[in-house]
Design a protein around this motif. Structure first.
Motif, PDB file in Angstrom:
ATOM      1  N   LEU A 198       0.827  -1.197   0.000  1.00 26.09           N
ATOM      2  CA  LEU A 198       0.000   0.000   0.000  1.00 26.09           C
ATOM      3  C   LEU A 198       0.869   1.257   0.000  1.00 26.09           C
ATOM      4  CD1 LEU A 198      -2.627  -0.993   2.712  1.00 26.09           C
ATOM      5  CD2 LEU A 198      -3.014  -0.871   0.232  1.00 26.09           C
ATOM      6  N   PRO A 199       0.414   2.326  -0.653  1.00 25.62           N
ATOM      7  CA  PRO A 199       1.150   3.592  -0.565  1.00 25.62           C
ATOM      8  C   PRO A 199       0.966   4.212   0.806  1.00 25.62           C
ATOM      9  CG  PRO A 199      -0.889   3.911  -1.772  1.00 25.62           C
ATOM     10  CD  PRO A 199      -0.777   2.424  -1.525  1.00 25.62           C
ATOM     11  N   PRO A 200       1.953   4.964   1.305  1.00 23.09           N
ATOM     12  CA  PRO A 200       1.777   5.682   2.576  1.00 23.09           C
ATOM     13  C   PRO A 200       0.536   6.565   2.522  1.00 23.09           C
ATOM     14  CG  PRO A 200       4.051   5.776   1.850  1.00 23.09           C
ATOM     15  CD  PRO A 200       3.271   5.190   0.713  1.00 23.09           C
ATOM     16  N   SER A 201      -0.108   6.739   3.681  1.00 20.28           N
ATOM     17  CA  SER A 201      -1.364   7.483   3.707  1.00 20.28           C
ATOM     18  C   SER A 201      -1.196   8.830   4.399  1.00 20.28           C
ATOM     19  CB  SER A 201      -2.439   6.669   4.436  1.00 20.28           C
ATOM     20  OG  SER A 201      -2.226   6.703   5.837  1.00 20.28           O
ATOM     21  N   ALA A 202      -2.168   9.699   4.182  1.00 24.44           N
ATOM     22  CA  ALA A 202      -2.139  11.028   4.802  1.00 24.44           C
ATOM     23  C   ALA A 202      -2.254  10.928   6.316  1.00 24.44           C
ATOM     24  CB  ALA A 202      -3.268  11.880   4.237  1.00 24.44           C
ATOM     25  N   LEU A 203      -3.137  10.068   6.797  1.00 22.03           N
ATOM     26  CA  LEU A 203      -3.301   9.921   8.243  1.00 22.03           C
ATOM     27  C   LEU A 203      -2.031   9.363   8.880  1.00 22.03           C
ATOM     28  CD1 LEU A 203      -6.928   8.465   8.425  1.00 22.03           C
ATOM     29  CD2 LEU A 203      -6.189  10.789   8.986  1.00 22.03           C
ATOM     30  N   GLU A 204      -1.414   8.410   8.216  1.00 24.82           N
ATOM     31  CA  GLU A 204      -0.151   7.845   8.698  1.00 24.82           C
ATOM     32  C   GLU A 204       0.897   8.944   8.854  1.00 24.82           C
ATOM     33  OE1 GLU A 204       3.218   4.621   7.093  1.00 24.82           O
ATOM     34  OE2 GLU A 204       1.578   5.284   5.792  1.00 24.82           O
ATOM     35  N   ASP A 205       0.954   9.849   7.879  1.00 28.02           N
ATOM     36  CA  ASP A 205       1.939  10.922   7.909  1.00 28.02           C
ATOM     37  C   ASP A 205       1.644  11.923   9.023  1.00 28.02           C
ATOM     38  OD1 ASP A 205       4.198  12.436   6.678  1.00 28.02           O
ATOM     39  OD2 ASP A 205       2.620  13.899   6.307  1.00 28.02           O
ATOM     40  N   ILE A 206       0.373  12.249   9.222  1.00 27.98           N
ATOM     41  CA  ILE A 206      -0.009  13.231  10.239  1.00 27.98           C
ATOM     42  C   ILE A 206       0.293  12.723  11.642  1.00 27.98           C
ATOM     43  CG2 ILE A 206      -1.985  14.366  11.335  1.00 27.98           C
ATOM     44  CD1 ILE A 206      -3.223  14.541   8.507  1.00 27.98           C
ATOM     45  N   ARG A 208       2.066   9.916  12.410  1.00 22.77           N
ATOM     46  CA  ARG A 208       3.282   9.109  12.492  1.00 22.77           C
ATOM     47  C   ARG A 208       2.961   7.738  13.092  1.00 22.77           C
ATOM     48  NH1 ARG A 208       4.792  12.548   9.471  1.00 22.77           N
ATOM     49  NH2 ARG A 208       6.739  13.700   9.531  1.00 22.77           N
ATOM     50  N   LEU A 209       1.883   7.148  12.572  1.00 22.63           N
ATOM     51  CA  LEU A 209       1.440   5.815  12.993  1.00 22.63           C
ATOM     52  C   LEU A 209       1.175   4.999  11.729  1.00 22.63           C
ATOM     53  CD1 LEU A 209      -1.094   6.786  15.826  1.00 22.63           C
ATOM     54  CD2 LEU A 209       1.250   5.938  16.119  1.00 22.63           C
ATOM     55  N   GLU A 210       2.046   4.035  11.455  1.00 21.35           N
ATOM     56  CA  GLU A 210       1.953   3.328  10.183  1.00 21.35           C
ATOM     57  C   GLU A 210       0.708   2.458  10.078  1.00 21.35           C
ATOM     58  OE1 GLU A 210       4.899   0.324   9.414  1.00 21.35           O
ATOM     59  OE2 GLU A 210       5.276   0.026  11.543  1.00 21.35           O
ATOM     60  N   GLN A 211       0.114   2.032  11.214  1.00 22.92           N
ATOM     61  CA  GLN A 211      -1.074   1.195  11.150  1.00 22.92           C
ATOM     62  C   GLN A 211      -2.265   1.932  10.534  1.00 22.92           C
ATOM     63  OE1 GLN A 211       0.474   2.305  13.868  1.00 22.92           O
ATOM     64  NE2 GLN A 211      -0.813   2.334  15.695  1.00 22.92           N
ATOM     65  N   LEU A 212      -2.212   3.267  10.548  1.00 17.97           N
ATOM     66  CA  LEU A 212      -3.294   4.030   9.933  1.00 17.97           C
ATOM     67  C   LEU A 212      -3.315   3.852   8.416  1.00 17.97           C
ATOM     68  CD1 LEU A 212      -3.191   7.302  12.046  1.00 17.97           C
ATOM     69  CD2 LEU A 212      -4.822   5.415  12.201  1.00 17.97           C
ATOM     70  N   ARG A 213      -2.204   3.450   7.843  1.00 17.55           N
ATOM     71  CA  ARG A 213      -2.173   3.149   6.405  1.00 17.55           C
ATOM     72  C   ARG A 213      -3.159   2.027   6.088  1.00 17.55           C
ATOM     73  NH1 ARG A 213       3.337   0.874   4.002  1.00 17.55           N
ATOM     74  NH2 ARG A 213       4.056   2.436   5.498  1.00 17.55           N
ATOM     75  N   ALA A 214      -3.163   0.996   6.934  1.00 18.88           N
ATOM     76  CA  ALA A 214      -4.089  -0.120   6.722  1.00 18.88           C
ATOM     77  C   ALA A 214      -5.535   0.346   6.826  1.00 18.88           C
ATOM     78  CB  ALA A 214      -3.810  -1.222   7.732  1.00 18.88           C
ATOM     79  N   LEU A 215      -5.858   1.109   7.861  1.00 21.29           N
ATOM     80  CA  LEU A 215      -7.236   1.548   8.049  1.00 21.29           C
ATOM     81  C   LEU A 215      -7.686   2.472   6.925  1.00 21.29           C
ATOM     82  CD1 LEU A 215      -7.488   2.226  11.887  1.00 21.29           C
ATOM     83  CD2 LEU A 215      -7.905   0.114  10.611  1.00 21.29           C
ATOM     84  N   GLU A 216      -6.816   3.379   6.503  1.00 23.15           N
ATOM     85  CA  GLU A 216      -7.208   4.334   5.464  1.00 23.15           C
ATOM     86  C   GLU A 216      -7.469   3.635   4.132  1.00 23.15           C
ATOM     87  OE1 GLU A 216      -6.069   8.883   4.095  1.00 23.15           O
ATOM     88  OE2 GLU A 216      -4.720   7.777   5.420  1.00 23.15           O
ATOM     89  N   HIS A 217      -6.823   2.474   3.935  1.00 24.84           N
ATOM     90  CA  HIS A 217      -7.028   1.719   2.694  1.00 24.84           C
ATOM     91  C   HIS A 217      -8.010   0.562   2.866  1.00 24.84           C
ATOM     92  CE1 HIS A 217      -4.045   3.749   0.178  1.00 24.84           C
ATOM     93  NE2 HIS A 217      -3.289   3.834   1.254  1.00 24.84           N
ATOM     94  N   GLY A 218      -8.674   0.503   4.014  1.00 25.51           N
ATOM     95  CA  GLY A 218      -9.732  -0.478   4.194  1.00 25.51           C
ATOM     96  C   GLY A 218      -9.296  -1.857   4.640  1.00 25.51           C
ATOM     97  N   LEU A 219      -8.074  -2.010   5.129  1.00 19.11           N
ATOM     98  CA  LEU A 219      -7.628  -3.305   5.641  1.00 19.11           C
ATOM     99  C   LEU A 219      -7.968  -3.405   7.125  1.00 19.11           C
ATOM    100  CD1 LEU A 219      -4.097  -3.775   4.014  1.00 19.11           C
ATOM    101  CD2 LEU A 219      -6.326  -4.552   3.185  1.00 19.11           C
ATOM    102  N   PRO A 220      -8.717  -4.419   7.530  1.00 18.46           N
ATOM    103  CA  PRO A 220      -9.119  -4.531   8.935  1.00 18.46           C
ATOM    104  C   PRO A 220      -7.964  -4.955   9.831  1.00 18.46           C
ATOM    105  CG  PRO A 220      -9.897  -6.430   7.701  1.00 18.46           C
ATOM    106  CD  PRO A 220      -9.285  -5.492   6.698  1.00 18.46           C
ATOM    107  N   ILE A 221      -7.971  -4.439  11.057  1.00 16.37           N
ATOM    108  CA  ILE A 221      -6.982  -4.813  12.066  1.00 16.37           C
ATOM    109  C   ILE A 221      -7.736  -5.293  13.302  1.00 16.37           C
ATOM    110  CG2 ILE A 221      -5.029  -4.081  13.477  1.00 16.37           C
ATOM    111  CD1 ILE A 221      -4.564  -1.784  11.535  1.00 16.37           C
ATOM    112  N   LEU A 222      -7.575  -6.557  13.638  1.00 14.91           N
ATOM    113  CA  LEU A 222      -8.164  -7.100  14.855  1.00 14.91           C
ATOM    114  C   LEU A 222      -7.365  -6.587  16.052  1.00 14.91           C
ATOM    115  CD1 LEU A 222     -10.193  -9.115  16.172  1.00 14.91           C
ATOM    116  CD2 LEU A 222      -8.390 -10.857  15.949  1.00 14.91           C
ATOM    117  N   VAL A 223      -8.067  -6.091  17.077  1.00 14.01           N
ATOM    118  CA  VAL A 223      -7.407  -5.535  18.261  1.00 14.01           C
ATOM    119  C   VAL A 223      -7.972  -6.234  19.502  1.00 14.01           C
ATOM    120  CG1 VAL A 223      -6.778  -3.459  19.537  1.00 14.01           C
ATOM    121  CG2 VAL A 223      -7.251  -3.301  17.083  1.00 14.01           C
ATOM    122  N   LEU A 224      -7.177  -7.091  20.110  1.00 19.12           N
ATOM    123  CA  LEU A 224      -7.613  -7.863  21.271  1.00 19.12           C
ATOM    124  C   LEU A 224      -7.079  -7.256  22.562  1.00 19.12           C
ATOM    125  CD1 LEU A 224      -6.980 -11.491  19.974  1.00 19.12           C
ATOM    126  CD2 LEU A 224      -9.147 -10.218  19.986  1.00 19.12           C
TER     127      LEU A 224
END
Length: 255
Positions: A198-206, A208-224
């Motif tokens: 995935l390309p880096p995302s705007a939210l990730e840049d703002i 400085r959290l790379e996991q936001l790249r996944a969310l901004e592109h619609g990839l789900p992240i399970l959080v337990l």
């Protein structure tokens, strides 16, 4: 227990604490302590991924496998992926843990918990952990990442800001909604491949959290919720002093 791999990205050039992976805690380099926790979790392979010969040498002296990776990587996940793509024997459905090299107190049980969460579900390609805040004052600390989840425990958002925002009159009743993100990730190799493509995302840049790249592109992240408390890792000299006190029972001299 299902088999899983652990890759520990460790770079020398930390802005707030240069040489962080080599800082001594109880006489043992931090990165070695982290690898020891991974071994206790039952990982079938533990690999230190670094861009620095000094870190690789310390890992090798401790009997660990170290892989030299490119200096150009902008994130630890990119470094983990370089290791994974070079492993021809790692299947697409293999589970790999991205364990940051600055988590010397992480409980082996939560590493195993996270690996199992991905291993038992073919639909989960990326997962991480969180826990309630022990100290509500930390919710305003930008160095502590917060997460909010949906009803199925998938991430809605991660932030350095205090989320969710609680009105003061409702704070006591709803403080349980605050969750501290624990910076530990599990992937299937196929999920890791999707993420790094995935390309880096705007939210990730703002943020400085790379996991936001996944969310901004619609990839789900399970959080337990972690099955054990997880002491905060080492980002600053003050964090290092805190961890040394916990491990040694007293402040250590500088390394």
């Amino acid at each position: 227990m299902s088999a899983f791999k652990v890759v520990i990205p460790a770079r020398y050039g930390s802005a707030r604490l240069p040489g962080k992976p080599l800082k001594l805690i109880g006489g043992t380099p931090m990165v070695v302590r982290v690898a020891q926790r991974a071994r206790l979790a039952g990982a079938d392979e533990v690999i230190v991924a670094t861009d620095d010969e000094r870190i690789a040498a310390v890992a090798a002296d401790a009997g660990l496998e170290a892989v030299m990776t490119a200096r150009s990587h902008v994130s630890g996940t990119d470094r983990v992926w370089e290791v994974a793509r070079r492993r021809a024997d790692w299947a697409e459905d293999a589970v790999v843990i991205n364990l940051q090299g600055d988590e010397p107190l992480i409980a082996p049980e939560i590493i195993a918990q996270l690996a199992a969460a991905v291993a038992v579900s073919d639909e989960v390609g990326m997962a991480t952990l969180c826990e309630p805040f022990a100290n509500h004052a930390d919710t305003s600390n930008p160095n502590t990442v917060k997460v909010v989840r949906d009803a199925a425990n998938f991430a809605l958002y991660f932030s350095r800001a205090s989320i969710p925002h609680l009105l003061s009159r409702r704070r006591a009743a709803q403080a349980h909604l605050w969750r501290r993100h624990i910076g530990l990730y599990a992937y299937r190799i196929s999920g890791l491949r999707r993420f790094v493509d995935l390309p880096p995302s705007a939210l990730e840049d703002i943020e400085r959290l790379e996991q936001l790249r996944a969310l901004e592109h619609g990839l789900p992240i399970l959080v337990l919720d972690a099955c054990r408390p997880s002491p905060k890792g080492v980002d600053t000299p003050a964090d290092l002093a805190r961890v040394r006190r916990l491990v040694e029972g007293a402040t250590s001299p500088p390394s």
